[in-house]
Design a protein around this motif. Structure first.
Motif, PDB file in Angstrom:
ATOM      1  N   UNK A 128      41.562  50.531  48.447  1.00  0.00           N
ATOM      2  CA  UNK A 128      42.484  49.390  48.474  1.00  0.00           C
ATOM      3  C   UNK A 128      43.281  49.226  47.188  1.00  0.00           C
ATOM      4  N   UNK A 129      42.742  49.715  46.079  1.00  0.00           N
ATOM      5  CA  UNK A 129      43.447  49.574  44.815  1.00  0.00           C
ATOM      6  C   UNK A 129      42.736  50.261  43.676  1.00  0.00           C
ATOM      7  N   UNK A 130      43.256  50.038  42.481  1.00  0.00           N
ATOM      8  CA  UNK A 130      42.730  50.602  41.253  1.00  0.00           C
ATOM      9  C   UNK A 130      41.239  50.293  41.088  1.00  0.00           C
ATOM     10  N   UNK A 131      40.895  49.010  41.252  1.00  0.00           N
ATOM     11  CA  UNK A 131      39.537  48.558  40.962  1.00  0.00           C
ATOM     12  C   UNK A 131      38.513  49.299  41.808  1.00  0.00           C
ATOM     13  N   UNK A 132      38.803  49.414  43.097  1.00  0.00           N
ATOM     14  CA  UNK A 132      37.849  50.082  43.987  1.00  0.00           C
ATOM     15  C   UNK A 132      37.713  51.565  43.654  1.00  0.00           C
ATOM     16  N   UNK A 142      29.039  47.799  41.287  1.00  0.00           N
ATOM     17  CA  UNK A 142      29.446  46.497  41.817  1.00  0.00           C
ATOM     18  C   UNK A 142      30.326  45.818  40.765  1.00  0.00           C
ATOM     19  N   UNK A 143      31.530  45.462  41.127  1.00  0.00           N
ATOM     20  CA  UNK A 143      32.486  44.967  40.145  1.00  0.00           C
ATOM     21  C   UNK A 143      33.139  43.677  40.628  1.00  0.00           C
ATOM     22  N   UNK A 144      33.682  42.939  39.668  1.00  0.00           N
ATOM     23  CA  UNK A 144      34.542  41.796  39.984  1.00  0.00           C
ATOM     24  C   UNK A 144      35.783  41.887  39.116  1.00  0.00           C
ATOM     25  N   UNK A 145      36.839  41.238  39.556  1.00  0.00           N
ATOM     26  CA  UNK A 145      38.099  41.205  38.814  1.00  0.00           C
ATOM     27  C   UNK A 145      38.188  39.909  38.024  1.00  0.00           C
ATOM     28  N   UNK A 146      38.475  40.043  36.743  1.00  0.00           N
ATOM     29  CA  UNK A 146      38.747  38.881  35.906  1.00  0.00           C
ATOM     30  C   UNK A 146      40.186  38.953  35.416  1.00  0.00           C
ATOM     31  N   UNK A 147      40.860  37.822  35.386  1.00  0.00           N
ATOM     32  CA  UNK A 147      42.150  37.704  34.719  1.00  0.00           C
ATOM     33  C   UNK A 147      41.898  36.905  33.450  1.00  0.00           C
ATOM     34  N   UNK A 148      42.283  37.481  32.313  1.00  0.00           N
ATOM     35  CA  UNK A 148      41.939  36.881  31.028  1.00  0.00           C
ATOM     36  C   UNK A 148      43.176  36.670  30.171  1.00  0.00           C
ATOM     37  N   UNK A 149      43.195  35.541  29.486  1.00  0.00           N
ATOM     38  CA  UNK A 149      44.228  35.213  28.501  1.00  0.00           C
ATOM     39  C   UNK A 149      43.568  34.309  27.469  1.00  0.00           C
ATOM     40  N   UNK A 150      44.196  34.104  26.321  1.00  0.00           N
ATOM     41  CA  UNK A 150      43.579  33.231  25.320  1.00  0.00           C
ATOM     42  C   UNK A 150      43.253  31.836  25.841  1.00  0.00           C
ATOM     43  N   UNK A 151      44.058  31.320  26.773  1.00  0.00           N
ATOM     44  CA  UNK A 151      43.861  29.955  27.253  1.00  0.00           C
ATOM     45  C   UNK A 151      42.884  29.835  28.409  1.00  0.00           C
ATOM     46  N   UNK A 152      42.571  30.948  29.084  1.00  0.00           N
ATOM     47  CA  UNK A 152      41.802  30.840  30.327  1.00  0.00           C
ATOM     48  C   UNK A 152      41.298  32.202  30.772  1.00  0.00           C
ATOM     49  N   UNK A 153      40.078  32.216  31.337  1.00  0.00           N
ATOM     50  CA  UNK A 153      39.553  33.383  32.048  1.00  0.00           C
ATOM     51  C   UNK A 153      39.172  32.928  33.453  1.00  0.00           C
ATOM     52  N   UNK A 154      39.647  33.658  34.466  1.00  0.00           N
ATOM     53  CA  UNK A 154      39.338  33.308  35.851  1.00  0.00           C
ATOM     54  C   UNK A 154      38.852  34.539  36.604  1.00  0.00           C
ATOM     55  N   UNK A 181      27.568  39.105  37.675  1.00  0.00           N
ATOM     56  CA  UNK A 181      28.426  40.105  37.036  1.00  0.00           C
ATOM     57  C   UNK A 181      29.306  39.443  35.982  1.00  0.00           C
ATOM     58  N   UNK A 182      29.822  38.253  36.280  1.00  0.00           N
ATOM     59  CA  UNK A 182      30.675  37.549  35.328  1.00  0.00           C
ATOM     60  C   UNK A 182      29.903  37.180  34.069  1.00  0.00           C
ATOM     61  N   UNK A 183      28.710  36.633  34.238  1.00  0.00           N
ATOM     62  CA  UNK A 183      27.908  36.235  33.078  1.00  0.00           C
ATOM     63  C   UNK A 183      27.559  37.437  32.211  1.00  0.00           C
ATOM     64  N   UNK A 276      45.747  39.480  31.354  1.00  0.00           N
ATOM     65  CA  UNK A 276      45.184  40.831  31.408  1.00  0.00           C
ATOM     66  C   UNK A 276      44.188  40.904  32.559  1.00  0.00           C
ATOM     67  N   UNK A 277      44.295  41.966  33.340  1.00  0.00           N
ATOM     68  CA  UNK A 277      43.342  42.235  34.415  1.00  0.00           C
ATOM     69  C   UNK A 277      42.167  43.007  33.822  1.00  0.00           C
ATOM     70  N   UNK A 278      40.955  42.473  33.974  1.00  0.00           N
ATOM     71  CA  UNK A 278      39.740  43.095  33.447  1.00  0.00           C
ATOM     72  C   UNK A 278      38.806  43.372  34.615  1.00  0.00           C
ATOM     73  N   UNK A 279      38.206  44.557  34.653  1.00  0.00           N
ATOM     74  CA  UNK A 279      37.203  44.863  35.659  1.00  0.00           C
ATOM     75  C   UNK A 279      35.826  44.746  35.024  1.00  0.00           C
TER      76      UNK A 279
END
Length: 324
Positions: A128-132, A142-154, A181-183, A276-279
Motif C-alpha cells: 500500500x505504501x512506503x511504510x508497509x 509491527x509499525x505505526x506512523x507518527x507525524x512529528x513537528x516541534x509543536x506536536x506529535x500525532x 509501539x508509540x510509547x 515529518x513522517x516517522x515510522x
C-alpha cells in the motif's frame, strides 16, 4: 555529530525528490552529512556531486559536494511524468537504503516521496505504501506512523481507509498495539523515559456519555484503564476538538488519534512545512518529508525543501538517541 551519515533514498525521480535533495544539501552541508542514493543524472543540472563507494566518505566530502552513492536507472527522469522503466530502480534504492542502515553503515534512513501507482504500474509494487514495504524489508515488523513537528506529535491508529470503515478497523487490539509501539518509540528514539500519551475519542465530544456514539463507553475507557495499570501514562479518551490548543498540547508528548484526518489536520495546520513522517516499530530509524511527489511543480525550481530538511534533522537526532 555522529560518525555515520544519514541515508536519503531518491524517491520518484520524476517528482521533486532530486530537487529538494540538492536544496537540502545546500542548506545543511557538513553540519549534517547525508548520502543520497540514486542516479546522479536525475539531480538538477549544476548540483555539485561527489560520488562515493562507501557511506563513510560522506563525512569528509559533505561540506564541498552532495555525497551520492550511484544507483543507475533505466531511463532519464522527465519532471512530472513518471517513467515505468524507472519503477524498479525506485524500489531497489529503498531496499539498498534499508540494507545499509540495518548493517549499521548509516545512522538512519530518510526516504524521499514515491508514487505508489507509478510503482505498481511499472514494477507490480504490491504494498500500500512506503511504510508497509519498509516493514516487510525489516522482517514483518509491527509499525505505526507518527507525524512529528516541534509543536506536536500525532499517531493515527488507522490510516488510509474510508471514514465509514474506521469504527470496524479501530479495535481494542489496534489501540493496545498502537500505544505500546508509540510509547517504545518515544523512549527509544526521542529519549522520553516516561512518555505521556493522550488518546482521542472516536466520536464528537468523545461520545458525550453515549449521546454521540458508544465506543468510548463500550470499550475505550476500559482499554485505557487497563493500559494505565500496566504502567503507561495515558489520558483519555478525550474530545478531539479540545486536544490541540497550546495548553492541551503541553500535557502530553504524543497524541494517538482514531483516524487519519483527526491526526493530520492539526499537525498540518500547526506545521505544514515542518511536519515529518516517522515510522515507529522498525529496527532502524526512518523519517520522510510529510508531502508527496508534487508532480505539478517538479522541475520548476519552486519545491520547498523545509520538510525534507526537518526529516533529515530529526533522523539524525533519533539515530543519535537510539545509538545511545
Amino acid at each position: 555529530m555522529s560518525d555515520r551519515p544519514v541515508i536519503l533514498s531518491c524517491g520518484d525521480p520524476s517528482g521533486i525528490g532530486p530537487e529538494i535533495a540538492a536544496k537540502a544539501w545546500e542548506a545543511l552541508g557538513a553540519s549534517l552529512p547525508f548520502v543520497w542514493i540514486g542516479d546522479p543524472a536525475h539531480l538538477p543540472r549544476g548540483t555539485r556531486v561527489r560520488e562515493v563507494s562507501e557511506l563513510s566518505e560522506a563525512m569528509t566530502h559533505a561540506g564541498s559536494a552532495l555525497p551520492v552513492l550511484p544507483h543507475p536507472f533505466e531511463a532519464a527522469a522527465l519532471p512530472g511524468k513518471p517513467n515505468p522503466a524507472n519503477a524498479k530502480g525506485v524500489i531497489d534504492v529503498i531496499a539498498k537504503g534499508v540494507d545499509l542502515v540495518m548493517r549499521g553503515e548509516g545512522l538512519a534512513l530518510t526516504t524521499a516521496p514515491i508514487h505508489k501507482k507509478a510503482l505498481k504500474d511499472g514494477a507490480g509494487f504490491a504494498f500500500p505504501g512506503h511504510t508497509e514495504y519498509l516493514a516487510h524489508l525489516a522482517g514483518g515488523a509491527k509499525v505505526v506512523m507518527m507525524l512529528a513537528a516541534p509543536a506536536l506529535r500525532v499517531v493515527p491508529a488507522t490510516i488510509h481507509i474510508a471514514l465509514s470503515d474506521v469504527p470496524r478497523a479501530f479495535t481494542p487490539a489496534v489501540l493496545r498495539e498502537t500505544v505500546r509501539i508509540t510509547a517504545e518509540g518515544l523512549r527509544l528514539d526521542f529519549g522520553i523515559d516516561n512518555p505521556r500519551i493522550a488518546i482521542a475519542g472516536l466520536n464528537p465530544h468523545a461520545g458525550e456519555g453515549g449521546a454521540m456514539g458508544r465506543e468510548e463507553i463500550d470499550w475505550m475507557r476500559d482499554e485505557v484503564e487497563a493500559l494505565r495499570a500496566e504502567g503507561f501514562a495515558l489520558s483519555g479518551p478525550l474530545p478531539a476538538d479540545t486536544m490541540f490548543h497550546a495548553a492541551a498540547r503541553a500535557r502530553y508528548d504524543a497524541a494517538i488519534c482514531a483516524y487519519h484526518d483527526q491526526a493530520l489536520i492539526p499537525i498540518k495546520t500547526l506545521a505544514f512545512d515542518e511536519g515529518v513522517n516517522v515510522t515507529l516499530g522498525l529496527p532502524f530509524v526512518r523519517t520522510s518529508p510529510d508531502h508527496g511527489t508534487a508532480y505539478d511543480i517538479a522541475g520548476t525550481g519552486r519545491a520547498n525543501p523545509s520538510s525534507l530538511i526537518a526529516a533529515l534533522k530529526l533522523a539524525a537526532q533519533m539515530g543519535a538517541a537510539r545509538a545511545g
